[in-house]
Design a protein around this motif. Structure first.
Motif, PDB file in Angstrom:
ATOM      1  N   ARG A 152      32.533  49.096  35.489  1.00 34.09           N
ATOM      2  CA  ARG A 152      33.942  47.928  33.995  1.00 34.09           C
ATOM      3  C   ARG A 152      34.786  47.998  35.681  1.00 34.09           C
ATOM      4  NH1 ARG A 152      37.017  49.857  29.150  1.00 34.09           N
ATOM      5  NH2 ARG A 152      34.619  48.086  28.227  1.00 34.09           N
ATOM      6  N   ARG A 153      35.284  46.460  36.058  1.00 33.08           N
ATOM      7  CA  ARG A 153      36.226  46.114  36.878  1.00 33.08           C
ATOM      8  C   ARG A 153      37.270  47.119  37.001  1.00 33.08           C
ATOM      9  NH1 ARG A 153      34.553  40.114  39.429  1.00 33.08           N
ATOM     10  NH2 ARG A 153      32.492  40.021  39.834  1.00 33.08           N
ATOM     11  N   PRO A 154      37.620  47.371  38.393  1.00 34.72           N
ATOM     12  CA  PRO A 154      37.509  47.004  39.444  1.00 34.72           C
ATOM     13  C   PRO A 154      36.614  47.766  40.184  1.00 34.72           C
ATOM     14  CG  PRO A 154      39.324  48.720  39.587  1.00 34.72           C
ATOM     15  CD  PRO A 154      39.206  48.534  38.394  1.00 34.72           C
ATOM     16  N   LEU A 155      35.690  48.545  39.433  1.00 32.27           N
ATOM     17  CA  LEU A 155      33.637  49.026  40.161  1.00 32.27           C
ATOM     18  C   LEU A 155      33.484  47.650  40.391  1.00 32.27           C
ATOM     19  CD1 LEU A 155      33.637  52.266  38.143  1.00 32.27           C
ATOM     20  CD2 LEU A 155      35.187  51.903  40.714  1.00 32.27           C
ATOM     21  N   LEU A 156      32.007  47.791  41.321  1.00 30.14           N
ATOM     22  CA  LEU A 156      32.163  47.065  41.055  1.00 30.14           C
ATOM     23  C   LEU A 156      30.133  46.850  41.478  1.00 30.14           C
ATOM     24  CD1 LEU A 156      33.158  43.865  44.227  1.00 30.14           C
ATOM     25  CD2 LEU A 156      33.015  43.774  42.165  1.00 30.14           C
TER      26      LEU A 156
END
Lengths: 296, 296, 296, 296
Positions: free
Chosen positions: C273-277
Motif C-alpha cells: 500500500r502506498r507510500p510503499l512502492l
C-alpha cells in the motif's frame, strides 16, 4: 441571506466502480452532476435516499460530500443529505456539510426503532442547532417507517429558525395543501414523489426533488419551465411523456432503477450496494425504452 | 453438532456510560449477562434489536461481540446478532462472530430501501454461506419494514443448510402455526413478541427471545420451567403476573424501556443512544412498579 | 498451559487485490498461510510488520485477524500482531485477537512522538493486562524509532506475568547474549533480523520470526531442522544458500520485497500500500533469481 | 492568489475531555484558537504533530479540521496538517481540508517502514496533485524517521507547482542556509525547532511554526514583531526570556508538555492520548514556573 431554493432539485446516485460496489466512482459522480447542471437543474442534492447514503460509511459520506460540493462549485445551490441513524452522526454530518460549503441541508429521521414525535423533534432540533444554513425536513414514511404529519412539520418549522423547507414523499397530495393552509403559504414545500410532480406544482410546491434528473435532465427541466411559464398545456404534455418512466423508477428503489437506466444511456454508475440488487433484464429493457422515448 | 437452542434466550441491552452514550460500558454488560445466566436463562443473545446494534459503529460492534462471548464463556450458547444495512457488513459480522466463538447467529433484513423477496433471499444466503454455525432468520416488520411470510421463511430454511431457526416478532400467532404446518414440525421457531410468549409456547415455539430477562430473569425462567413441566396452571399464573410489564416494555423501543427499568433496580446501563430518548418520569415510575410487583 | 512456541514463525504479507491495494485478498492470504504450514513452519504470525498492519484500518485488521486464525485452524500456533499507535487501540486488538483464538500476541511500540521507557512500560502493561494469552515484546528500532534495551525488556518480562517472549530485530547479536545472561536463560527470545538467523540460533534464540517463509518455506524449515538436529555443517550450508536472499529482502521494507518475490513464483499478493512502492524491475529480477536459486 | 503566509504559525493541541482522552473537547479547541488569534499570531495550524493528529482516527480528524477552520473563520490563514500513514489517506485528508476552506496544507511523511526518496516524492506529488491550495513539506526526522535533505526538498518544490513552502525541524540551522542557496532565495522556509527560532529568522526563515503560542502567545508575537522591526536587541532579549521554556517543551513530546503547561494557566485541554503520558509533577511545576516567568 441567499436566494431561496426552488425548481428542480436533481439527486445524483452515488456511483460505484463497475463490479466493485465497495468503491465510490468519483469521476462518474462528477459526470452526473455536470450533466444535470448543464441541462439546467436549479440545485443538486447529493447523499439523499437516491445517493444510497444509508449504505455508506462515514468516511465515504465525507468523501462524497466533499467531491459533490467541489464539483458543483457554486454553479447552483447544493443541498446535502445529512441523515444518520444516530443524532450525533447527523449533527456531525451537518457540521461537516456546512463547513464544506453546502447551501442547505436535508434530513429525514432514520431509526431502527420507531420514534415518538418528541424524539423526532429533538433529533431535528439538534441537527438544526449545530449549523446556520437552512435545513429541509424530509418526510418519507415508505423508507423510514416514520410519518411526520403536516401539523407536526409546521410546528417544527415554527419552532426552529433554520428549518425552512419541507420535502414531502408520502404520496398524499393533500398533505401539501395542508402544509400551505397551516403555514398560511409561508412554508416552501418540495415534492419528492415523482409521479405526483405535476399535481404537486398545482398544489403550490416550490420545487421537485427528483432522481429522474439523472436520466432525462432536459425533459425534467423543460417540464418545470413550462410550469413556471404558466403554460399548462405544455406542462401537462411534457409530464405525460415522462409519467410512465416516473412510475417505473419508483416501482423499485431509486438507486436500483436509476443506475440501470444510466447504463442504458452509456453512463456506468455501477450497481447498487447489496442487499439492493440490480434491475432484472426485462425491467431494464423496459426502462431503457422509456428513457429513449422521453429523449425523442 | 451442538445441542439445539431452546428455552429462554436473554437479550442484553448494550449499556453506555452514564451521561455518555458514546461509550460502551463493558462492566455493566458483563453484569447483565452474568445476572441472566445466574438466573438460569438458556442462551444469551447480544447485539440484537434490544442491544441497539443498529446504532453502533463497526468498531463498537466488534467490541461488544468480543466482550459478550468472552463473558458468557460457554456457560450457555451465545446467539450473536449480525444484522447490518449492507450485505457485506452482515457477512463480515457473521464471520467475526463465528470466529469469536458464537454458537449461532441471528439476522434480520435492515435496509433503507424496501427489499424484494429475492433481495432478502440473496442477503440471507450470503450471510449463511460465509459461516458454518447455525443462523436464525428474524422477522420483525415493525422495525425493519420488511415482512417475511411463513412461506418465504420455510423456503429459505429448506434452501440454505445452516439457516435452521426462525424468530417471529410480527405479532401474528397464526404465523407460528403456519411455520409448523409448512415445515411439518421440523423447523424450530422462537417468539420475539413479548406479550405473546404464553400463546407462542402453546403454538409450539422452541423458545422465547426476550429482553424481559434483563429485568425479571427469575420470573421469566420460572415461567418457562412451568411451561416445560407441562404445568399449565402455574405457567398461566406466572405469565399473568408478568403480562402488564411485557405490554409496557413493548409500548416503546426495548432499549428505552429496559434501560429505564434497569435503573429502577440499581443497574445503570445509561440512556439509549439518540434519537432514542429515555423514558419519561411517569412511565418510568409505572415500569418500576411493575418490575417490583413481578419480583414479589 | 500450551506448549511454548519455538522454531520458525512464518509472517504472511497481507495480500491486496491486483491493481487495488485498498482491498484485502482473503484467498491469497489463505494460500500463503497454507503454503507455509504445509512446508512445516512452527507458527504463523499475521499482522506483523510484514503484514503491513500499520497501514490497515481497524476494520481491515479485524478481518485479517479473523481470516488468518480461521485458516490456520489450530494446525500450528497463531501469533497475532496487535500493535497500534494508541494504547487503547492495541488493547482492543489484543482482546479481539485473544477472543478469536490467537495462541499468543506480539506488539511493538509504535508512536509518532518518541516514548520514554515509562511510557513504553505502561503501554505494554496495559496490553498484557487485557488478556491472558502470552505476549511477545518486539524490539525493532529501525521501524519504530524506539529502542528497548535488554535490561528494560528483562525487567518488563519480570514485572508482567504474561509477557513471556521477546523478539529482537535491532541487528545487534550481542543483545541476545545479554538477554540470556540477564534472564539466566529463562527468557525465550526470537530473532527478527533475517540475515542474523544462523548467529541467533548460535546465541540461543528460541526461534526465527521471518517473512522469508513466504518465499522459500521449505528452505527455511530445512535450515531450522538442521539447527535442531545439531548438524552445524548442514545448517551453515543451508543458510549460506539463503543468505543473499535474506540480505536482499531486508534492503527494502519486507512488504515490498516479499510481494515482489511472491509474484515471481506465481502468487499475486498485489502491491504494498502506498507510500510503499513496488520493487523496481532490476531488483525484482535479482530477487526472482535468488528465490529460484534457493529452491534448486 | 492569496497573500503568502509568514510570521508566527500557532499550533493548537487537540484538547480532550478531562479524564476521557477518547473524546475531543471542541470548546477548549475553540478557546485555544481564539486566544492565539487574539494575541496576534499570523496563522493557525491544526492537526500537526502537536495536534496529536497521528493518534486520531479519520472521523476525529474530520471533526477537528471542521471545527478548527470554522472557528478560525478566516481571521488568519489556516494551515491544516494532512499527514497520514497511507498516501490514500493523506490525499483524502488534503481534499477534505481544501474543501473545508483551509488556506494551505502541511504534510510530513509518516510511515512504519522507512521510505526511499522516490517513495517520498511520489507520496508528496500525489497529495499536491489532489488539491490546488499550497502545500508545506515538513521535515521532522526525529518523529518520522525520514530525513529529507535540502537538495531533495528544493527539487520537490521545483517539480510540483503547489508545494510552495518547507518546514524544517531537523535542528540543523545549516539546512536553512542551504535551502536559501539552492532555491536562490525563492523558497519560503519555516522553522519548526523551537529553540532555534532566533537563529532561524537570522537565517532567513519566513516564519516560526510553534506550539509555544498555545502557552505564551503574546510573548511569541512580541518576539516576532521585534524581528520584523529589525530590533535585534529587543528580539534577542525577548527570545532569551522564552528560551528555557522552549527547551523544556521540546524535551518531551509537545502534546505532553503543552497540555501540562495549559493546565498551569487554567486551560484544561486534558491529557495526551496514551501511550503518551502526562508530564510528571516536578517537570510540570518547572514548566509552570517558566510560563509564569515569561508572562511577567
Amino acid at each position: 441571506m441567499s436566494e431561496p431554493i426552488t425548481g428542480i432539485v436533481g439527486y445524483p446516485v452515488t456511483p460505484f466502480v463497475p463490479d466493485d460496489p465497495s468503491t465510490v466512482n468519483v469521476e462518474v459522480l462528477h459526470q452526473l452532476i455536470d450533466r444535470m447542471i448543464d441541462a439546467g437543474v436549479d440545485a443538486i442534492a447529493p447523499l439523499g435516499s437516491t445517493g444510497e447514503s444509508a449504505y455508506l460509511d462515514h468516511d465515504e459520506w465525507v468523501m462524497v460530500a466533499t467531491e459533490s460540493i467541489r464539483n458543483v462549485a457554486a454553479r447552483v445551490p447544493t443541498v446535502v443529505g445529512v441523515s444518520d441513524v444516530t443524532t450525533a452522526g447527523a449533527v456531525e454530518r451537518a457540521r461537516v456539510a456546512e463547513s464544506l460549503g453546502a447551501t442547505a441541508l436535508m434530513a429525514t429521521p432514520v431509526s431502527y426503532w420507531p420514534l415518538t414525535e418528541e424524539e423526532v423533534r429533538v433529533h431535528f432540533t439538534a441537527i438544526a442547532a449545530a449549523v446556520t444554513v437552512p435545513l429541509m425536513a424530509y418526510n418519507n414514511p415508505a423508507t423510514t417507517g416514520i410519518d411526520m404529519s403536516p401539523e407536526f412539520l409546521v410546528r417544527l418549522v415554527a419552532a426552529v429558525p433554520n428549518i425552512t423547507m419541507v420535502k414531502e414523499s408520502s404520496g398524499d397530495i393533500g398533505r401539501m395543501r395542508r402544509l400551505r393552509e397551516l403555514s398560511e403559504g409561508s412554508l416552501p414545500y418540495f415534492n419528492g414523489r415523482n409521479p405526483l410532480a405535476l399535481q404537486a406544482f398545482d398544489a403550490g410546491a416550490a420545487g421537485w426533488c427528483t432522481a429522474a434528473a439523472c436520466l432525462v435532465p432536459h425533459r425534467v427541466v423543460a417540464f418545470h419551465r413550462a410550469v413556471v411559464a404558466g403554460d399548462a398545456a405544455c406542462a401537462t404534455e411534457c409530464f405525460a411523456q415522462m409519467e410512465p418512466l416516473l412510475e417505473l423508477i419508483v416501482s423499485r428503489g431509486l438507486p436500483t432503477t436509476v443506475k440501470s437506466g444510466l447504463r442504458s444511456i452509456g453512463i456506468d454508475a455501477g450497481d447498487p450496494r447489496r442487499p439492493l440488487l440490480p434491475l432484472g433484464a426485462a425491467e431494464a429493457a423496459r426502462l431503457a425504452g422509456l428513457i429513449a422515448a422521453c429523449e425523442r
